[in-house]
Design an enzyme around this catalytic site. Sequence first.
Site, PDB file in Angstrom:
ATOM      1  CG  ASP A 246      -1.969   1.044   1.236  1.00  0.00           C
ATOM      2  OD1 ASP A 246      -1.782   2.101   0.603  1.00  0.00           O
ATOM      3  OD2 ASP A 246      -3.006   0.828   1.893  1.00  0.00           O
ATOM      4  N   GLY A 272      -1.561  -4.286  -3.224  1.00  0.00           N
ATOM      5  CA  GLY A 272      -1.564  -2.878  -2.875  1.00  0.00           C
ATOM      6  C   GLY A 272      -2.707  -2.482  -1.961  1.00  0.00           C
ATOM      7  CG  HIS A 273      -5.194   1.663  -0.840  1.00  0.00           C
ATOM      8  ND1 HIS A 273      -4.970   1.851   0.508  1.00  0.00           N
ATOM      9  CD2 HIS A 273      -6.310   2.397  -1.133  1.00  0.00           C
ATOM     10  CE1 HIS A 273      -5.892   2.660   1.004  1.00  0.00           C
ATOM     11  NE2 HIS A 273      -6.732   2.993   0.038  1.00  0.00           N
ATOM     12  CG  PHE A 274      -8.559  -0.309  -3.863  1.00  0.00           C
ATOM     13  CD1 PHE A 274      -9.820  -0.097  -3.341  1.00  0.00           C
ATOM     14  CD2 PHE A 274      -7.803   0.795  -4.247  1.00  0.00           C
ATOM     15  CE1 PHE A 274     -10.336   1.187  -3.205  1.00  0.00           C
ATOM     16  CE2 PHE A 274      -8.313   2.081  -4.122  1.00  0.00           C
ATOM     17  CZ  PHE A 274      -9.579   2.276  -3.598  1.00  0.00           C
TER      18      PHE A 274
END
Length: 303
Positions: A246, A272-274
């Site tokens: 992230d 990552g983030h999602f």
Amino acid sequence: MPHAHSPSPAVISPTVRYTTIDIDGVDVFYREAGRADTPAVLLLHGFGASSYMFRDLIPALADNYRVVAPDLPGFGMTRTDPDFTFTFEHLADVIDAFTTAVGLDTYALYVFDYGAPVGWRLAVRHPERITAIVSQNGNGYEEGLSPGWAPMRAAWADPSAANREALRKFNSFEMTKWQYTEGVQDLSRVAPDGYALAFGATERIGVDAQLDLLVDYGQNIVQYGQLHAYFRQYQPPLMAIWGKNDPFFLPAGAHAFTGDLPQAEVRFVDTGHFALETHAPEIASAMHGFLDRHVMGKRAHQA
């Protein structure tokens, strides 16, 4: 000749229902699945998203749980009046009233990104309602904030027109897409629908609402002390499951929960983030185990 085999029975996913409810003049859109007599799980999405991000998670949990996922004001299909004040405190007010309106007397929280400061406020206000917490890149400690927050920090310290305008880039299509793809090992696993719908909602609702929230995010840092006091006093079961790449919320933010919650479970997925865009089955499986132990198991024991 080979023997003929009867086809395996189809696996039917739980029905997801789509509803809009008026909450103090805000038309809150939400997704729901599962039986009303099962323990509730409230899913709170984040920046650049909506309840659409839970499209795979909801049916995966709904066999044992009542799963409810609203679109926050300023996102997705939720509609607000033109004079709505976009602060995290106000978002929490709306979602607090929403939980009452849909009959969530107690519930487990799943918080992600912006959903975290909304969910943290609900927990601090109503600790008796929270049965467990799953934080998927839902930050609650300053250690979790990456250097990428520098433009926001400048606006928190000085919310000038120039500093506010510098945040507009975070709402461009290119930046929205980047948030979905940065840190992902296999980009073919990221469906374009998510970031396309998120950007479409931003265009429809307007960027000013998003700029208001980015500037107000500094108030969430101020609230961390209350959150940590809640953790220490009530010791809610918590699992932090983090996309370790992230660019905004660092792995240190996941580990930080164990300082106040020594029994917290910390897990990482290589994305990552999602994280749900690429690792929904893994996250759903981890959540099932966690909720079955701490929510369903406790309920069975009490019965």
